[in-house]
Design an enzyme around this catalytic site. Structure first.
Site, short mmCIF file in Angstrom:
data_model
loop_
_atom_site.label_atom_id
_atom_site.label_comp_id
_atom_site.label_asym_id
_atom_site.label_seq_id
_atom_site.Cartn_x
_atom_site.Cartn_y
_atom_site.Cartn_z
N VAL A 174 -3.20 -5.82 10.30
CA VAL A 174 -2.43 -4.87 9.50
C VAL A 174 -3.38 -4.45 8.39
CG1 VAL A 174 -0.43 -4.46 8.05
CG2 VAL A 174 -0.23 -5.94 10.06
N LYS A 188 1.71 -11.82 8.91
CA LYS A 188 0.59 -11.08 8.33
C LYS A 188 -0.08 -12.01 7.32
CE LYS A 188 -0.65 -7.11 5.45
NZ LYS A 188 -0.16 -5.98 4.63
N TYR A 221 4.97 -12.10 5.70
CA TYR A 221 3.80 -11.61 4.98
C TYR A 221 3.45 -12.66 3.93
CZ TYR A 221 0.83 -8.34 2.30
OH TYR A 221 -0.21 -7.73 1.64
N THR A 266 0.82 -1.20 0.00
CA THR A 266 0.00 0.00 0.00
C THR A 266 0.86 1.25 0.00
OG1 THR A 266 -1.66 -1.26 1.22
CG2 THR A 266 -1.97 1.11 1.13
#
Length: 299
Positions: free
Chosen positions: A210, A170, A142, A54
């Site tokens: 998150v 995550k 992640y 992001t």
């Protein structure tokens, strides 16, 4: 110094994966980043993930990444965990980014599954281990096979959890069954990386989020989390359902595109996007306004 943490919540509970603000001509906007970071922490975030997807990390240079980490740490580093995204599909490059992030003052590292080259599970294990060995910082894996093409299998997660600095994951795999098994078999702190599944993942053992939608609804996310933690399942469900239009609207296209549009509607720093990301069309912006209003977001 990083804010207080526990083994169960090494980076806090509510984190926003922050956009990278740019100026009108596309340069890095460090003042805007500091303003946005302060706003997000004031809104209730325990931490911020910088230089993630992001944050348009594929189009932000290494020096820019370091400058951004320093700026955000200067702005909020005594109040929130600043986690730097350092994942690439080149282990050596990721190690360089990890060491630079540590020098820039980051409190932790986010390491995405290597993308495009699709390594086998042993390659994933060695990649993440090499990054974790390269600094003294705690690491959040992640797992996002929709972007990377390769999931981190449960057996690999269990092996990685034995590393003293790999402390969290995550989860953007979108598989509650696999998440349940991995949580049960490891001591990793589990963070939802898929806003639509924030509440369901809490129910199988996640400790927090998150989030992308945290840019606009952090207080609501925290209220949902607190309701869940105190056993008020009905209230948590009600908040989840209220936020469904926001979860849907913010992901009608790539999340950073809608997030920067939402921030612009609120008059907050964000700025333009770097190609290949492109701005919403007027029609898409109108739909985003409808979605956000339906979820109670003030514009």
């Amino acid at each position: 110094m990083a804010p207080t943490s526990t083994p169960q919540t090494p980076f806090g509970r509510v984190l926003t994966a922050m956009v990278t603000p740019f100026t009108a001509d596309g340069a890095l906007d460090l003042d805007g980043a500091q303003q946005l970071a302060a706003h997000l922490v004031d809104a209730g975030n325990d931490g911020l993930v910088i230089n993630g997807t992001t944050g348009e990390s594929p189009t932000v240079g290494d020096a820019e990444k370091n400058d951004l980490v320093r700026a955000v740490v200067d702005a909020v580093g005594d109040r929130a965990h600043v986690v730097a995204g350092v994942g690439t599909n080149d282990t050596r490059h990721s190690i360089e980014l990890a060491r630079a992030a540590e020098q820039a003052g980051a409190h932790g590292l986010l390491t995405v599954t290597p993308y495009y080259n699709k390594p086998p599970q042993e390659g994933l294990f060695r990649h993440f281990t090499a990054i974790a060995d390269s600094t003294a910082l705690p690491v959040m894996l992640y797992d996002i096979p929709g972007r990377s093409g390769v999931p981190i299998n449960t057996e690999t997660i269990v092996r990685l959890a034995e590393h003293p600095r790999i402390v969290a994951n995550k989860d953007a795999k979108g598989d509650l069954g696999r998440a349940s098994w991995a949580i049960a078999r490891s001591d990793l702190a589990w963070y939802s990386g898929d806003d639509m599944l924030n509440l369901p993942l809490l129910s199988v053992g996640a400790c927090g989020f998150v989030s992308v939608v945290g840019h606009v609804v952090t207080p609501e996310l925290r209220a949902m989390l607190e309701a869940h933690l105190t056993g008020d399942v009905q209230k948590a469900t009600e908040i989840h359902q209220k936020l469904l239009p926001v979860f849907t609207g913010m992901f009608r296209t790539q999340g950073v595109i809608t997030t920067k549009a939402a921030l612009a509607l609120q008059g907050r720093p964000g700025g333009p996007l770097r190609l290949p990301m492109v701005e919403l069309t007027p029609e898409e912006t109108a739909q985003l306004k409808i979605d956000l209003a339906a979820g109670g977001v003030q514009l």
